[in-house]
Design an enzyme around this catalytic site. Structure first.
Site, PDB file in Angstrom:
ATOM      1  N   THR A 204      -5.359   4.999 -14.039  1.00  0.00           N
ATOM      2  CA  THR A 204      -5.455   3.537 -14.016  1.00  0.00           C
ATOM      3  C   THR A 204      -6.165   3.126 -15.309  1.00  0.00           C
ATOM      4  OG1 THR A 204      -5.525   3.335 -11.641  1.00  0.00           O
ATOM      5  CG2 THR A 204      -6.701   1.631 -12.863  1.00  0.00           C
ATOM      6  N   ARG A 232       1.111  -0.850   0.362  1.00  0.00           N
ATOM      7  CA  ARG A 232      -0.329  -0.650   0.123  1.00  0.00           C
ATOM      8  C   ARG A 232      -0.760  -1.259  -1.217  1.00  0.00           C
ATOM      9  NH1 ARG A 232      -3.621   1.888  -4.080  1.00  0.00           N
ATOM     10  NH2 ARG A 232      -5.489   2.707  -3.112  1.00  0.00           N
ATOM     11  N   VAL A 233      -1.857  -1.973  -1.197  1.00  0.00           N
ATOM     12  CA  VAL A 233      -2.448  -2.506  -2.419  1.00  0.00           C
ATOM     13  C   VAL A 233      -3.870  -1.976  -2.511  1.00  0.00           C
ATOM     14  CG1 VAL A 233      -3.194  -4.600  -3.619  1.00  0.00           C
ATOM     15  CG2 VAL A 233      -1.018  -4.588  -2.391  1.00  0.00           C
ATOM     16  N   THR A 254     -11.963   2.401 -11.482  1.00  0.00           N
ATOM     17  CA  THR A 254     -10.809   3.281 -11.283  1.00  0.00           C
ATOM     18  C   THR A 254     -11.183   4.354 -10.284  1.00  0.00           C
ATOM     19  OG1 THR A 254      -9.384   4.955 -12.249  1.00  0.00           O
ATOM     20  CG2 THR A 254     -11.487   4.580 -13.374  1.00  0.00           C
TER      21      THR A 254
HETATM   22  N1  ASP Z   1      -7.915   2.319  -8.013  1.00  0.00           N
HETATM   23  C1  ASP Z   1      -6.504   2.552  -8.036  1.00  0.00           C
HETATM   24  C2  ASP Z   1      -5.954   2.280  -6.668  1.00  0.00           C
HETATM   25  O1  ASP Z   1      -6.538   2.665  -5.693  1.00  0.00           O
HETATM   26  C3  ASP Z   1      -6.138   3.936  -8.452  1.00  0.00           C
HETATM   27  C4  ASP Z   1      -6.880   4.490  -9.646  1.00  0.00           C
HETATM   28  O2  ASP Z   1      -7.813   3.888 -10.128  1.00  0.00           O
HETATM   29  O3  ASP Z   1      -6.495   5.563 -10.138  1.00  0.00           O
HETATM   30  O4  ASP Z   1      -4.889   1.709  -6.581  1.00  0.00           O
END
Ligand code: ASP
Length: 335
Positions: A204, A232-233, A254
């Site tokens: 991310t 899913r969000v 992230t």
């Molecule tokens: N935080 C992001 C999510 O859960 C994933 C990530 O940061 O790698 O969608």
């Protein structure tokens, strides 16, 4: 005399060090990033891309542009690169699609924009910015968000544009691990073999910038987590969870999004800063500790109005980098 001179030199260099002001900080995701599993060529590719993102943001700051423009510039570079889980290179949902989320926030007036579950907009961060600047809303999702992005003249691509072999293979691997569990749909790591979580959340991207007027902006963009289901969000498009900015501080997170949502991670950092006088390092560390205690992992970056920076994570690594006021770039990957 010599001693006095020496003391003076030491003091002035300490003062210089203490006054080092950061103007941009970025992350390219946290996860199991191990040096012995990374080839020197791939590491170089990451370093080059992070440097490009930092440079493009820094140019904006140097030209006296608004911090929002700097955040947008850095994130676009990373969204356009297949190295990161954002834009091209996004991870796959369980039904083999790329559903993208992004958000952006301007600290001065707390205006914000976000999109979730979009599939055809080339740069989701631009869509988030358009929601903020050209609509009366803060968050738009799915088809409606895409319709709005089209209307605003943003670049639209075929869904195939986001496909990359690496992420496709990661989905197959996760699905295989999922077959071995008797709780296929539970979003609870206790029911899964540990390798199920490997490769699920990487890359991310996020940026926080401080402009010459002292205004902070923060933004985050992601494909979410590999094998995510049922629309899913995660936290990335949620203001206060994955992204937050006010007049004091900006934050981008992230990691395992569910935990960032449950802890209001980004907003909690800002609250600790404002109400408890905690510096960005302490505030991010405390929030990461809470996330860890609940069973989550990941990292976060933060930058305050005085140019103090934090890059905190509880994983093996986090792609990350900073630029100071005078243009000095620093990039790190491992613990
Ligand atoms: N935080 C992001 C999510 O859960 C994933 C990530 O940061 O790698 O969608």
């Amino acid at each position: 005399m010599k001693k006095i001179l020496m003391l003076f030199t030491i003091c002035s260099s300490l003062i210089f060090y203490a006054q080092k002001k950061y103007v941009v900080v970025i992350h390219g995701g946290a996860g199991t990033i191990l040096k012995n599993e990374m080839s020197p060529e791939l590491e170089q590719q990451y370093r080059d891309k992070l440097k490009e993102a930092l440079t493009s943001a820094y140019q904006k700051i140097k030209q006296g542009k608004n911090s929002l423009e700097a955040v947008e510039a850095a994130i676009v570079v990373m969204e356009d690169s297949p190295l990161f889980n954002a834009g091209k290179g996004a991870v796959f949902t369980s039904d083999g699609r790329n559903e993208l989320d992004a958000s952006i926030m301007y600290g001065k007036d707390k205006s914000a924009g976000a999109v979730a579950g979009i599939t055809v907009v080339k740069n989701p961060i631009k869509a988030a910015l358009a929601v903020m600047q050209k609509s009366e809303h803060v968050m738009m999702i799915g088809k409606g968000a895409e319709q709005f992005a089209k209307k605003e003249g943003l670049e639209i691509v075929n869904t195939k544009y986001f496909w990359t072999e690496k992420r496709w293979n990661a989905l197959q691997k996760v699905k295989k691990a999922e077959l071995k569990t008797n709780q296929p749909n539970a979003m609870n790591n206790l029911h899964y073999p540990s390798n199920y979580w490997v490769d699920r959340k990487f890359g991310t991207v996020g940026c926080v910038a401080l402009d010459k007027d002292g205004n902070i902006s923060a933004g985050t963009s992601t494909g979410g987590m590999t094998n995510k289901k049922y629309g899913r969000v995660g936290d990335s498009p949620i203001i206060g969870a994955g992204t937050y900015a006010d007049k004091n501080v900006g934050i981008s997170g992230t990691g395992w999004g569910e935990f960032y949502i449950r802890t209001s991670a980004a907003r909690t950092v800002a609250a600790k800063y404002e109400y408890q006088n905690k510096d960005v390092k302490t505030a991010t560390e405390e929030v990461m500790l809470e996330i860890e205690k609940l069973g989550g992992d990941g990292g976060m970056i933060a930058l305050d109005k005085n140019g103090n920076v934090a890059m905190t994570f509880n994983t093996e690594g986090m792609y990350r980098g900073t630029v100071t006021e005078d243009g000095e770039i620093n990039i790190e990957i491992y613990k």
